[in-house]
Design a protein around this motif. Structure first.
Motif, mmCIF file in Angstrom:
data_model
loop_
_atom_site.group_PDB
_atom_site.id
_atom_site.type_symbol
_atom_site.label_atom_id
_atom_site.label_comp_id
_atom_site.label_asym_id
_atom_site.label_seq_id
_atom_site.Cartn_x
_atom_site.Cartn_y
_atom_site.Cartn_z
ATOM 1 N N UNK A 20 0.795 -1.211 0.000
ATOM 2 C CA UNK A 20 0.000 0.000 0.000
ATOM 3 C C UNK A 20 0.833 1.269 0.000
ATOM 4 N N UNK A 21 2.145 1.160 -0.126
ATOM 5 C CA UNK A 21 2.960 2.364 -0.197
ATOM 6 C C UNK A 21 2.572 3.177 -1.424
ATOM 7 N N UNK A 22 2.449 4.471 -1.233
ATOM 8 C CA UNK A 22 1.991 5.337 -2.311
ATOM 9 C C UNK A 22 3.007 6.427 -2.602
ATOM 10 N N UNK A 23 3.280 6.597 -3.883
ATOM 11 C CA UNK A 23 4.128 7.696 -4.351
ATOM 12 C C UNK A 23 3.236 8.553 -5.240
ATOM 13 N N UNK A 24 3.000 9.773 -4.792
ATOM 14 C CA UNK A 24 1.977 10.612 -5.411
ATOM 15 C C UNK A 24 2.595 11.850 -6.051
ATOM 16 N N UNK A 25 2.102 12.171 -7.252
ATOM 17 C CA UNK A 25 2.486 13.406 -7.930
ATOM 18 C C UNK A 25 1.236 14.256 -8.124
ATOM 19 N N UNK A 26 1.327 15.517 -7.737
ATOM 20 C CA UNK A 26 0.240 16.475 -7.938
ATOM 21 C C UNK A 26 0.693 17.496 -8.980
ATOM 22 N N UNK A 27 -0.058 17.606 -10.084
ATOM 23 C CA UNK A 27 0.226 18.646 -11.077
ATOM 24 C C UNK A 27 -0.902 19.664 -10.998
ATOM 25 N N UNK A 28 -0.612 20.783 -10.373
ATOM 26 C CA UNK A 28 -1.610 21.819 -10.098
ATOM 27 C C UNK A 28 -0.895 23.154 -9.970
ATOM 28 N N UNK A 29 -1.358 24.173 -10.730
ATOM 29 C CA UNK A 29 -0.646 25.451 -10.751
ATOM 30 C C UNK A 29 -1.122 26.438 -9.688
ATOM 31 N N UNK A 30 -2.296 26.202 -9.087
ATOM 32 C CA UNK A 30 -2.770 27.098 -8.029
ATOM 33 C C UNK A 30 -2.255 26.592 -6.686
ATOM 34 N N UNK A 31 -1.381 27.391 -6.059
ATOM 35 C CA UNK A 31 -0.721 26.960 -4.829
ATOM 36 C C UNK A 31 -1.710 26.600 -3.730
ATOM 37 N N UNK A 32 -2.792 27.360 -3.610
ATOM 38 C CA UNK A 32 -3.775 27.098 -2.553
ATOM 39 C C UNK A 32 -4.415 25.721 -2.729
#
Length: 253
Positions: A20-32
């Motif tokens: 269940x180890x997770x490596x996550x990438x978030x691609x999002x330009x709005x910092x909030x």
């Protein structure tokens, strides 16, 4: 006996933790929004989150994917004017699951046909995002899956394969072999388990190593030694797991 059970429990805990180890990438330009996605992601996966990266542009995100292994991508479709759909085929050909987080709800149906795990509309709350996370482990019964294509990387390009072209899928370690009705084969970077989560219920897991389109099934065979097989319309015979025999039989009545 107590020592044996204790050791077994210990190794099972290690196994499930690794699983269940997770490596996550978030691609999002709005910092909030990116910070909110990060906060909810860390809260949900807790100690099973082994890596989390935020990129504020498509190019940075693609560069990260090229050089790092991930299990989950959270992707916005509009990043400083960049269209996330321009890279959707490419990322969906990867070994990881993709969840779209976007205000462009009119794109949801198209995203699902390409094979995203979920589409979370903005503005979102914690419960809705966590529902998407739960689908990484198991897709709840009754959830409609509108996937029409599987994206496959080959020779530096991405090809979309209509799921109606699929004959059956065979597990090949962390990859999957797509066996097509025209007799050709393609290698997909997603595992059999991940493809099963995306494909509609017309695809049945008949064995730990095989996932088939029920439309291609002819009949179940009872073989010597108490083994079972599935005869396909092409004449091929695939193994059927003992634990899956009854479910398959019920669905073929």
């Amino acid at each position: 006996m107590g020592f044996f059970l204790g050791s077994l429990t210990y190794w099972l805990d290690i196994y499930y933790k690794d699983l269940q180890e997770m490596r996550v990438l978030i691609i999002e330009d709005e910092a909030r929004i990116a910070n909110r996605l990060e906060r909810i992601t860390r809260s949900y996966f807790e100690e099973n989150l082994s890596a989390l990266m935020i990129c504020d542009s498509l190019q940075k995100g693609l560069n990260y994917i090229e050089n790092n292994t991930i299990d989950l991508l959270l992707l916005d479709l509009n990043l400083n004017g960049e269209n996330g759909f321009d890279v959707l085929e490419s990322v969906l050909a990867g070994s990881f699951h993709t969840i779209i987080v976007s205000a462009y709800t009119d794109k949801a149906i198209t995203a699902f046909t390409y094979g995203v795990l979920d589409f979370v509309p903005k503005p979102f709350d914690q419960a809705r995002l966590e529902l998407a996370f739960k689908r990484i482990l198991i897709l709840p019964k009754g959830v409609e899956k509108n996937i029409r294509f599987l994206a496959v990387k080959k020779a530096g390009t991405v090809r979309l394969i209509d799921i109606n072209e699929l004959h059956y899928i065979k597990g090949a370690g962390i990859y999957s072999e797509l066996h097509l009705q025209n007799g050709k084969q393609e290698l997909h970077d997603k595992s059999l388990e991940k493809l099963q989560q995306l494909l509609p219920d017309t695809f049945e897991r008949i064995h730990k190593s095989y996932l088939i389109s029920l439309a291609q099934a002819e009949r179940i065979l009872i073989q010597p030694g108490g083994r079972y097989g599935l005869l396909l319309k092409t004449g091929e015979i695939l193994p059927v797991g003992r634990s899956r025999y009854r479910d398959l039989k019920d669905k073929m009545i």
